[in-house]
Design a protein around this motif. Structure first.
Motif, PDB file in Angstrom:
ATOM      1  N   ALA A  57     -39.406 110.049  21.796  1.00 40.59           N
ATOM      2  CA  ALA A  57     -39.955 108.995  22.652  1.00 40.59           C
ATOM      3  C   ALA A  57     -39.375 107.643  22.244  1.00 40.59           C
ATOM      4  O   ALA A  57     -39.014 106.816  23.085  1.00 40.59           O
ATOM      5  CB  ALA A  57     -41.476 108.975  22.540  1.00 40.59           C
ATOM      6  N   TRP A  58     -39.268 107.436  20.943  1.00 41.08           N
ATOM      7  CA  TRP A  58     -38.675 106.199  20.427  1.00 41.08           C
ATOM      8  C   TRP A  58     -37.200 106.083  20.799  1.00 41.08           C
ATOM      9  O   TRP A  58     -36.690 104.999  21.064  1.00 41.08           O
ATOM     10  CB  TRP A  58     -38.839 106.135  18.910  1.00 41.08           C
ATOM     11  CG  TRP A  58     -38.032 105.065  18.234  1.00 41.08           C
ATOM     12  CD1 TRP A  58     -36.968 105.222  17.410  1.00 41.08           C
ATOM     13  CD2 TRP A  58     -38.234 103.647  18.353  1.00 41.08           C
ATOM     14  NE1 TRP A  58     -36.488 104.000  16.990  1.00 41.08           N
ATOM     15  CE2 TRP A  58     -37.243 103.012  17.556  1.00 41.08           C
ATOM     16  CE3 TRP A  58     -39.150 102.849  19.044  1.00 41.08           C
ATOM     17  CZ2 TRP A  58     -37.146 101.639  17.440  1.00 41.08           C
ATOM     18  CZ3 TRP A  58     -39.046 101.466  18.929  1.00 41.08           C
ATOM     19  CH2 TRP A  58     -38.056 100.877  18.133  1.00 41.08           C
ATOM     20  N   CYS A  59     -36.528 107.211  20.861  1.00 40.28           N
ATOM     21  CA  CYS A  59     -35.081 107.215  21.131  1.00 40.28           C
ATOM     22  C   CYS A  59     -34.747 107.324  22.614  1.00 40.28           C
ATOM     23  O   CYS A  59     -33.594 107.597  22.970  1.00 40.28           O
ATOM     24  CB  CYS A  59     -34.417 108.352  20.365  1.00 40.28           C
ATOM     25  SG  CYS A  59     -34.398 108.106  18.583  1.00 40.28           S
ATOM     26  N   CYS A  71     -27.698 104.508  19.694  1.00 40.63           N
ATOM     27  CA  CYS A  71     -27.207 105.263  18.535  1.00 40.63           C
ATOM     28  C   CYS A  71     -27.626 104.591  17.231  1.00 40.63           C
ATOM     29  O   CYS A  71     -27.962 105.268  16.252  1.00 40.63           O
ATOM     30  CB  CYS A  71     -25.684 105.385  18.596  1.00 40.63           C
ATOM     31  SG  CYS A  71     -25.078 106.444  19.923  1.00 40.63           S
ATOM     32  N   SER A  72     -27.632 103.279  17.230  1.00 35.76           N
ATOM     33  CA  SER A  72     -28.035 102.541  16.042  1.00 35.76           C
ATOM     34  C   SER A  72     -29.510 102.755  15.746  1.00 35.76           C
ATOM     35  O   SER A  72     -29.900 102.998  14.592  1.00 35.76           O
ATOM     36  CB  SER A  72     -27.752 101.044  16.246  1.00 35.76           C
ATOM     37  OG  SER A  72     -28.175 100.301  15.129  1.00 35.76           O
ATOM     38  N   ARG A  73     -30.348 102.686  16.767  1.00 34.73           N
ATOM     39  CA  ARG A  73     -31.794 102.920  16.585  1.00 34.73           C
ATOM     40  C   ARG A  73     -32.049 104.337  16.091  1.00 34.73           C
ATOM     41  O   ARG A  73     -32.879 104.565  15.203  1.00 34.73           O
ATOM     42  CB  ARG A  73     -32.542 102.694  17.896  1.00 34.73           C
ATOM     43  CG  ARG A  73     -32.662 101.249  18.297  1.00 34.73           C
ATOM     44  CD  ARG A  73     -33.741 101.037  19.347  1.00 34.73           C
ATOM     45  NE  ARG A  73     -33.475 101.732  20.594  1.00 34.73           N
ATOM     46  CZ  ARG A  73     -34.244 102.682  21.106  1.00 34.73           C
ATOM     47  NH1 ARG A  73     -35.315 103.102  20.457  1.00 34.73           N
ATOM     48  NH2 ARG A  73     -33.944 103.230  22.274  1.00 34.73           N
ATOM     49  N   ALA A  74     -31.323 105.292  16.673  1.00 33.49           N
ATOM     50  CA  ALA A  74     -31.496 106.689  16.297  1.00 33.49           C
ATOM     51  C   ALA A  74     -31.063 106.920  14.852  1.00 33.49           C
ATOM     52  O   ALA A  74     -31.691 107.698  14.122  1.00 33.49           O
ATOM     53  CB  ALA A  74     -30.694 107.589  17.235  1.00 33.49           C
ATOM     54  N   SER A  75     -30.004 106.227  14.427  1.00 33.02           N
ATOM     55  CA  SER A  75     -29.512 106.380  13.061  1.00 33.02           C
ATOM     56  C   SER A  75     -30.534 105.883  12.052  1.00 33.02           C
ATOM     57  O   SER A  75     -30.772 106.515  11.011  1.00 33.02           O
ATOM     58  CB  SER A  75     -28.191 105.619  12.899  1.00 33.02           C
ATOM     59  OG  SER A  75     -27.741 105.674  11.565  1.00 33.02           O
ATOM     60  N   VAL A  76     -31.167 104.747  12.356  1.00 35.90           N
ATOM     61  CA  VAL A  76     -32.166 104.184  11.445  1.00 35.90           C
ATOM     62  C   VAL A  76     -33.357 105.112  11.311  1.00 35.90           C
ATOM     63  O   VAL A  76     -33.836 105.384  10.200  1.00 35.90           O
ATOM     64  CB  VAL A  76     -32.628 102.791  11.943  1.00 35.90           C
ATOM     65  CG1 VAL A  76     -33.813 102.292  11.104  1.00 35.90           C
ATOM     66  CG2 VAL A  76     -31.486 101.790  11.879  1.00 35.90           C
ATOM     67  N   ILE A  77     -33.828 105.629  12.450  1.00 32.91           N
ATOM     68  CA  ILE A  77     -35.005 106.503  12.397  1.00 32.91           C
ATOM     69  C   ILE A  77     -34.663 107.842  11.746  1.00 32.91           C
ATOM     70  O   ILE A  77     -35.502 108.491  11.117  1.00 32.91           O
ATOM     71  CB  ILE A  77     -35.613 106.706  13.813  1.00 32.91           C
ATOM     72  CG1 ILE A  77     -37.122 107.001  13.715  1.00 32.91           C
ATOM     73  CG2 ILE A  77     -34.922 107.799  14.580  1.00 32.91           C
ATOM     74  CD1 ILE A  77     -37.925 105.853  13.169  1.00 32.91           C
ATOM     75  N   ARG A  78     -33.418 108.268  11.865  1.00 30.04           N
ATOM     76  CA  ARG A  78     -32.976 109.499  11.198  1.00 30.04           C
ATOM     77  C   ARG A  78     -33.019 109.327   9.681  1.00 30.04           C
ATOM     78  O   ARG A  78     -33.490 110.205   8.951  1.00 30.04           O
ATOM     79  CB  ARG A  78     -31.554 109.867  11.647  1.00 30.04           C
ATOM     80  CG  ARG A  78     -31.026 111.156  11.036  1.00 30.04           C
ATOM     81  CD  ARG A  78     -29.641 111.511  11.586  1.00 30.04           C
ATOM     82  NE  ARG A  78     -29.244 112.824  11.112  1.00 30.04           N
ATOM     83  CZ  ARG A  78     -28.658 113.044   9.936  1.00 30.04           C
ATOM     84  NH1 ARG A  78     -28.383 112.019   9.135  1.00 30.04           N
ATOM     85  NH2 ARG A  78     -28.339 114.263   9.571  1.00 30.04           N
ATOM     86  N   GLN A  79     -32.524 108.194   9.203  1.00 25.59           N
ATOM     87  CA  GLN A  79     -32.542 107.922   7.771  1.00 25.59           C
ATOM     88  C   GLN A  79     -33.973 107.812   7.248  1.00 25.59           C
ATOM     89  O   GLN A  79     -34.285 108.272   6.142  1.00 25.59           O
ATOM     90  CB  GLN A  79     -31.778 106.622   7.471  1.00 25.59           C
ATOM     91  CG  GLN A  79     -30.273 106.724   7.691  1.00 25.59           C
ATOM     92  CD  GLN A  79     -29.634 107.784   6.803  1.00 25.59           C
ATOM     93  OE1 GLN A  79     -29.934 107.860   5.609  1.00 25.59           O
ATOM     94  NE2 GLN A  79     -28.764 108.594   7.377  1.00 25.59           N
ATOM     95  N   PHE A  80     -34.836 107.211   8.048  1.00 19.27           N
ATOM     96  CA  PHE A  80     -36.245 107.093   7.660  1.00 19.27           C
ATOM     97  C   PHE A  80     -36.890 108.472   7.588  1.00 19.27           C
ATOM     98  O   PHE A  80     -37.667 108.761   6.665  1.00 19.27           O
ATOM     99  CB  PHE A  80     -36.992 106.204   8.655  1.00 19.27           C
ATOM    100  CG  PHE A  80     -38.465 106.073   8.379  1.00 19.27           C
ATOM    101  CD1 PHE A  80     -38.917 105.625   7.144  1.00 19.27           C
ATOM    102  CD2 PHE A  80     -39.398 106.397   9.355  1.00 19.27           C
ATOM    103  CE1 PHE A  80     -40.282 105.495   6.884  1.00 19.27           C
ATOM    104  CE2 PHE A  80     -40.755 106.280   9.104  1.00 19.27           C
ATOM    105  CZ  PHE A  80     -41.207 105.825   7.866  1.00 19.27           C
ATOM    106  N   ALA A  81     -36.553 109.346   8.545  1.00 20.47           N
ATOM    107  CA  ALA A  81     -37.103 110.701   8.553  1.00 20.47           C
ATOM    108  C   ALA A  81     -36.646 111.491   7.325  1.00 20.47           C
ATOM    109  O   ALA A  81     -37.420 112.245   6.724  1.00 20.47           O
ATOM    110  CB  ALA A  81     -36.683 111.422   9.836  1.00 20.47           C
ATOM    111  N   ILE A  82     -35.389 111.307   6.952  1.00 17.81           N
ATOM    112  CA  ILE A  82     -34.874 111.982   5.752  1.00 17.81           C
ATOM    113  C   ILE A  82     -35.633 111.489   4.520  1.00 17.81           C
ATOM    114  O   ILE A  82     -35.989 112.278   3.633  1.00 17.81           O
ATOM    115  CB  ILE A  82     -33.355 111.718   5.595  1.00 17.81           C
ATOM    116  CG1 ILE A  82     -32.583 112.417   6.717  1.00 17.81           C
ATOM    117  CG2 ILE A  82     -32.867 112.191   4.226  1.00 17.81           C
ATOM    118  CD1 ILE A  82     -31.100 112.069   6.751  1.00 17.81           C
ATOM    119  N   PHE A  83     -35.909 110.197   4.465  1.00 21.86           N
ATOM    120  CA  PHE A  83     -36.676 109.616   3.363  1.00 21.86           C
ATOM    121  C   PHE A  83     -38.064 110.252   3.292  1.00 21.86           C
ATOM    122  O   PHE A  83     -38.533 110.626   2.203  1.00 21.86           O
ATOM    123  CB  PHE A  83     -36.786 108.103   3.573  1.00 21.86           C
ATOM    124  CG  PHE A  83     -37.693 107.399   2.606  1.00 21.86           C
ATOM    125  CD1 PHE A  83     -37.244 107.048   1.332  1.00 21.86           C
ATOM    126  CD2 PHE A  83     -39.003 107.070   2.961  1.00 21.86           C
ATOM    127  CE1 PHE A  83     -38.079 106.390   0.435  1.00 21.86           C
ATOM    128  CE2 PHE A  83     -39.841 106.413   2.075  1.00 21.86           C
ATOM    129  CZ  PHE A  83     -39.378 106.075   0.806  1.00 21.86           C
TER     130      PHE A  83
END
Length: 266
Positions: A57-59, A71-83
């Motif tokens: 929904a965010w993406c 793509c930039s927003r998705a990359s940030v949320i991906r890194q946060f999810a990995i964290f």
């Protein structure tokens, strides 16, 4: 003090602090996560896990948004999810390259004639009360960006003490990823800087900006860009509109064999 209010507020705060502790400025990304925080407050206030539904929904691509921004927003949320996942918190991690990037911008490579005409137009710059030194600094600023391969903000935020007029060396502090480096200037550019400094910095403090506006504030990006577009137009170099270039950053893609020619003879 926690800057976030949503269900992931503590985790976002910790994530940003870890990134910054590792040496990243992480300012734009923190701003993106702040928007994500507001998004979860409005839509998923009771969430206990970063589910696929929340992430997707965010993406969702906005009508006004460019693909690279998504793509930039998705990359940030991906890194946060990995964290989150690394800390034992349930989180959906978007597959890498899930969103296709948009068309890459192709830098404008200036011709001999374009470079000569552009720098000639900077030399014709007139006095402006809002920026009293504009007619003196614009010819130096753009030559420095071009010949030294500087980013715009690296040039505009230079301090007087960071321009060694004896050795012709620039000290670039806290550049991208907080790196610092020394950059040599050509002899001709060094001479131009010496003449400029005598006119502008006779009484300046070492901590003052080398390219000042009124009240010793640094040149703004908007001011530089506005003048850049004006010089382009007067030099007869067509501009394709917002996002289409030429950009100031394109000066970092020169034919290196020609730098000395245009700096010395334009």
């Amino acid at each position: 003090m926690n800057k976030y209010n949503g269900p992931f507020k503590t985790h976002i705060q910790n994530f940003v602090e870890v990134k910054q502790a590792l040496g990243y400025k992480y300012l734009a990304e923190a701003s993106c996560l702040k928007r994500f925080d507001r998004f979860t407050v409005e839509n998923y206030k009771s969430a206990s896990a970063l589910t696929r539904a929340i992430v997707m929904a965010w993406c969702t691509k906005k009508l006004y948004e460019k693909q690279e921004n998504l793509c930039s927003r998705a990359s940030v949320i991906r890194q946060f999810a990995i964290f989150l996942d690394n800390h034992g918190i349930e989180a959906y991690v978007i597959p890498k390259n899930h969103f296709k990037s948009g068309e890459k911008y192709v830098p404008h490579i200036y011709t001999n004639t374009e470079l000569r005409k552009f720098f000639q137009e900077t030399d014709k710059c007139h006095y402006c009360s809002q920026c009293p030194y504009r007619h003196l600094l614009m010819p130096i600023l753009f030559r420095m960006i071009y010949s030294c391969g500087l980013r715009v903000s690296e040039a505009r935020l230079l301090k007087v003490q960071e321009v060694d007029l004896n050795s012709g060396i620039l000290t670039i502090n806290q550049s991208k990823k907080d790196n610092s480096r020394l950059v040599p200037m050509t002899d001709e550019l060094t001479k131009r800087c010496q003449t400029y400094s005598k006119q502008v910095h006779y009484y300046s403090n070492a901590e003052g900006y080398f390219f000042p506006m009124i009240d010793d504030r640094p040149l703004t990006l908007g001011n530089i860009y506005k003048n850049f577009r004006k010089f382009l137009w007067k030099a007869g170099i067509s501009h394709g509109g917002r996002g289409s270039g030429p950009r100031i950053h394109d000066f970092r893609y020169p034919n290196l064999n020609k730098i000395q020619t245009f700096i010395n003879k334009s």
